[in-house]
Design a protein around this motif. Structure first.
Motif, mmCIF file in Angstrom:
data_model
loop_
_atom_site.group_PDB
_atom_site.id
_atom_site.type_symbol
_atom_site.label_atom_id
_atom_site.label_comp_id
_atom_site.label_asym_id
_atom_site.label_seq_id
_atom_site.Cartn_x
_atom_site.Cartn_y
_atom_site.Cartn_z
ATOM 1 N N GLU A 234 10.028 7.434 3.301
ATOM 2 C CA GLU A 234 10.666 6.542 2.317
ATOM 3 C C GLU A 234 11.869 5.862 2.964
ATOM 4 O O GLU A 234 12.762 6.538 3.479
ATOM 5 N N SER B 299 10.478 0.306 -8.065
ATOM 6 C CA SER B 299 10.098 -0.063 -9.436
ATOM 7 C C SER B 299 10.327 1.071 -10.431
ATOM 8 O O SER B 299 10.769 0.835 -11.559
ATOM 9 N N GLY C 284 7.276 3.963 -20.350
ATOM 10 C CA GLY C 284 6.252 4.070 -21.392
ATOM 11 C C GLY C 284 4.940 4.664 -20.891
ATOM 12 O O GLY C 284 4.533 4.402 -19.756
ATOM 13 N N ASP D 62 4.814 -4.226 -9.499
ATOM 14 C CA ASP D 62 3.932 -4.333 -8.329
ATOM 15 C C ASP D 62 2.709 -5.104 -8.825
ATOM 16 O O ASP D 62 1.703 -4.540 -9.217
ATOM 17 N N MET E 8 2.986 5.504 -15.702
ATOM 18 C CA MET E 8 2.083 6.341 -16.506
ATOM 19 C C MET E 8 0.795 6.676 -15.736
ATOM 20 O O MET E 8 0.174 7.694 -15.968
HETATM 21 C C1 FAD Z 1 11.169 -3.615 -15.975
HETATM 22 C C2 FAD Z 1 10.004 -2.719 -15.689
HETATM 23 C C3 FAD Z 1 9.410 -2.007 -16.740
HETATM 24 C C4 FAD Z 1 8.315 -1.171 -16.482
HETATM 25 N N1 FAD Z 1 7.820 -0.415 -17.508
HETATM 26 C C5 FAD Z 1 6.823 0.468 -17.248
HETATM 27 C C6 FAD Z 1 6.360 1.343 -18.284
HETATM 28 O O1 FAD Z 1 6.864 1.337 -19.407
HETATM 29 N N2 FAD Z 1 5.347 2.201 -17.975
HETATM 30 C C7 FAD Z 1 4.780 2.248 -16.737
HETATM 31 O O2 FAD Z 1 3.854 3.029 -16.534
HETATM 32 N N3 FAD Z 1 5.210 1.434 -15.736
HETATM 33 C C8 FAD Z 1 6.218 0.556 -15.961
HETATM 34 N N4 FAD Z 1 6.667 -0.255 -14.949
HETATM 35 C C9 FAD Z 1 5.909 -0.320 -13.689
HETATM 36 C C10 FAD Z 1 6.185 0.853 -12.763
HETATM 37 O O3 FAD Z 1 7.569 1.024 -12.607
HETATM 38 C C11 FAD Z 1 5.516 0.587 -11.412
HETATM 39 O O4 FAD Z 1 4.173 0.198 -11.584
HETATM 40 C C12 FAD Z 1 5.547 1.851 -10.548
HETATM 41 O O5 FAD Z 1 6.874 2.278 -10.370
HETATM 42 C C13 FAD Z 1 4.905 1.629 -9.195
HETATM 43 O O6 FAD Z 1 5.085 2.805 -8.467
HETATM 44 P P1 FAD Z 1 5.083 2.832 -6.879
HETATM 45 O O7 FAD Z 1 5.367 4.213 -6.458
HETATM 46 O O8 FAD Z 1 3.830 2.168 -6.409
HETATM 47 O O9 FAD Z 1 6.273 1.829 -6.476
HETATM 48 P P2 FAD Z 1 7.824 2.120 -6.370
HETATM 49 O O10 FAD Z 1 8.290 2.900 -7.511
HETATM 50 O O11 FAD Z 1 8.479 0.796 -6.149
HETATM 51 O O12 FAD Z 1 7.930 2.948 -5.021
HETATM 52 C C14 FAD Z 1 7.539 2.388 -3.783
HETATM 53 C C15 FAD Z 1 8.451 2.959 -2.698
HETATM 54 O O13 FAD Z 1 7.942 2.605 -1.422
HETATM 55 C C16 FAD Z 1 9.036 2.389 -0.548
HETATM 56 N N5 FAD Z 1 8.550 1.569 0.571
HETATM 57 C C17 FAD Z 1 7.986 0.343 0.478
HETATM 58 N N6 FAD Z 1 7.614 -0.098 1.696
HETATM 59 C C18 FAD Z 1 7.964 0.867 2.574
HETATM 60 C C19 FAD Z 1 7.857 0.990 3.993
HETATM 61 N N7 FAD Z 1 7.306 0.015 4.739
HETATM 62 N N8 FAD Z 1 8.327 2.112 4.592
HETATM 63 C C20 FAD Z 1 8.893 3.111 3.844
HETATM 64 N N9 FAD Z 1 9.040 3.035 2.489
HETATM 65 C C21 FAD Z 1 8.568 1.935 1.864
HETATM 66 C C22 FAD Z 1 10.051 1.694 -1.410
HETATM 67 O O14 FAD Z 1 11.363 1.811 -0.896
HETATM 68 C C23 FAD Z 1 9.863 2.409 -2.767
HETATM 69 O O15 FAD Z 1 10.777 3.474 -2.925
HETATM 70 C C24 FAD Z 1 7.782 -1.079 -15.165
HETATM 71 C C25 FAD Z 1 8.389 -1.772 -14.129
HETATM 72 C C26 FAD Z 1 9.500 -2.559 -14.370
HETATM 73 C C27 FAD Z 1 10.160 -3.277 -13.217
#
Ligand code: FAD
Length: 367
Positions: free
Chosen positions: A31, A40, A47, A293, A324
């Motif tokens: 990370e 995100s 939710g 995303d 979720m």
């Molecule tokens: C305003 C808002 C409201 C939302 N509401 C909801 C909701 O109510 N319910 C729901 O289910 N979802 C909701 N979402 C969506 C949800 O937050 C995302 O779909 C989810 O967090 C995606 O998870 P992830 O782990 O893929 O991405 P992230 O949580 O963004 O994690 C990805 C991680 O990868 C790391 N990373 C990226 N590239 C690299 C690299 N090259 N090397 C090392 N590390 C790297 C980043 O630093 C980051 O920490 C919402 C999002 C937003 C912005």
């Protein structure tokens, strides 16, 4: 050579680390920002719902509820014997105007097939169930009232998953992956969220900025569900003694995460006051913005093995539902990696091939 390397320690990375570690794999999570300032998940609304159009999204929503309810047993650790994600199971209420009603009646067939436990009423019946909601322009509404949908604290949820994964042997390491080629591992998972396209240029998942406002209103309605008004695209829910409300406008290629404050007066407040007359008196108290995303192809997840690599799996493109879906995705990737196929929920429809072949499978219910 490492056993499993996960790129990104967000909610998808942490959930995958938990399920794979539980299955006995040796997991390293890389990370780049362990404060998760722009990730995100901490900026999400937390939710969890099963009110979607597509069956796979409904089933993932059902599993989210099952998993969240079992957090105290599943994620307890020696250091944290009482984990919680501060669940508020107030349900969801989705409101549809005449232009979306037909599609929703189709969606309800899928709800039924998946035993989703949702209820549907005509617009004119709305005030009997939700006396504080105006039915003006609403053709039909779907809701749950049996504690099967609601919201959680995303940060606590992530922390509980990560801590359990660490107890099971996973290692979270600070570092940035610049290219897939630099990793030497039996299995690689890309869980890079909205930054996926920087590593995998053939995957059209990019940051889409969304703004959330915090508001205060003299009338407090603590039992209010997370409500999405499909006639305006505005959605809201209680947060302590206040409320959070999401703007329907999003932005690609945003240079910063400054909230789009103008959306409040122009769009969000009028939409809230029209639907909940008590909101006429609300006051803006704060706000933030975060990145979805977003899968630009069809607003739907991209999950599975990348066909151009021998050992690369990925999960992204959740477009507002990744928090979720994280438990279901972590479990699904673990099944795929350890047995060669999905065992619980068949997610083949989200395969990477679909995106590479430009094969759209849109999920219409994006909030
Ligand atoms: C305003 C808002 C409201 C939302 N509401 C909801 C909701 O109510 N319910 C729901 O289910 N979802 C909701 N979402 C969506 C949800 O937050 C995302 O779909 C989810 O967090 C995606 O998870 P992830 O782990 O893929 O991405 P992230 O949580 O963004 O994690 C990805 C991680 O990868 C790391 N990373 C990226 N590239 C690299 C690299 N090259 N090397 C090392 N590390 C790297 C980043 O630093 C980051 O920490 C919402 C999002 C937003 C912005």
């Amino acid at each position: 050579m490492d056993d499993v390397v996960i790129i990104g320690g967000g909610i998808i990375g942490a959930s995958s680390a938990y399920f794979l570690s539980k299955a006995g794999r040796k997991v390293k999570v890389i990370e780049r920002d362990p404060t998760y300032k722009k990730a995100s998940f901490p900026l999400s609304l937390g939710g969890f719902r099963r009110q979607f159009f597509q069956k796979e999204n409904i089933l993932l929503g059902k599993f989210a509820k099952d998993f969240i309810f079992q957090i105290p047993e599943l994620l307890k650790t020696e250091k944290n014997p009482n984990p919680t994600a501060s669940m508020v199971p107030n349900g969801y209420l989705l409101l549809f105007g005449p232009e979306h009603a037909k599609e929703q009646y189709e969606a309800l067939k899928n709800h039924k097939a998946c035993d989703a436990g949702t209820k549907n009423i005509k617009g004119e019946e709305l005030s009997k169930v939700f006396p504080y909601v105006s039915s003006d322009g609403i053709e039909t509404a779907t809701y749950t009232d049996s504690k099967i949908e609601g919201w959680i604290d995303p940060y606590l949820f992530h922390n509980a998953l990560k801590s359990k994964a660490i107890e099971l042997g996973a290692k979270f390491i600070k570092g940035e992956i610049k290219s897939i080629k630099e990793i030497n591992a039996k299995t690689i998972i890309s869980a890079a969220g909205c930054w996926t396209n920087e590593l995998l240029s053939d995957i059209p998942v990019v940051p889409q900025k969304h703004t959330v406002f915090r508001v205060k209103c003299p009338k407090h309605i603590p039992e209010m569900p997370l409500t999405g008004d499909l006639t305006t695209g505005v959605y809201w829910r209680p947060e302590g003694n206040e409320y959070l409300a999401g703007s329907p406008i999003s932005k690609f290629d945003a240079e910063d995460l400054e909230p789009e404050w103008n959306d409040f007066e122009e769009l969000v407040w009028p939409a809230l006051a029209k639907r909940i007359p008590a909101f006429e008196e609300l006051k803006l108290t704060g706000g933030w913005a975060g990145y979805y995303d977003c899968n630009k192809l069809d607003n739907n997840a991209v999950v599975g093995k990348h066909p151009k690599y021998d050992n690369l799996f990925m999960a992204t493109g959740f477009t507002g539902r990744g928090l979720m879906q994280a438990p279901g995705i972590g479990r699904a990737l673990t099944e795929l990696i350890t047995t060669g196929s999905y065992q619980s929920i068949d997610l083949s429809c989200f395969a990477i091939e679909r995106v590479l072949e430009n094969n759209k499978r849109p999920e219409p219910y994006v909030l």
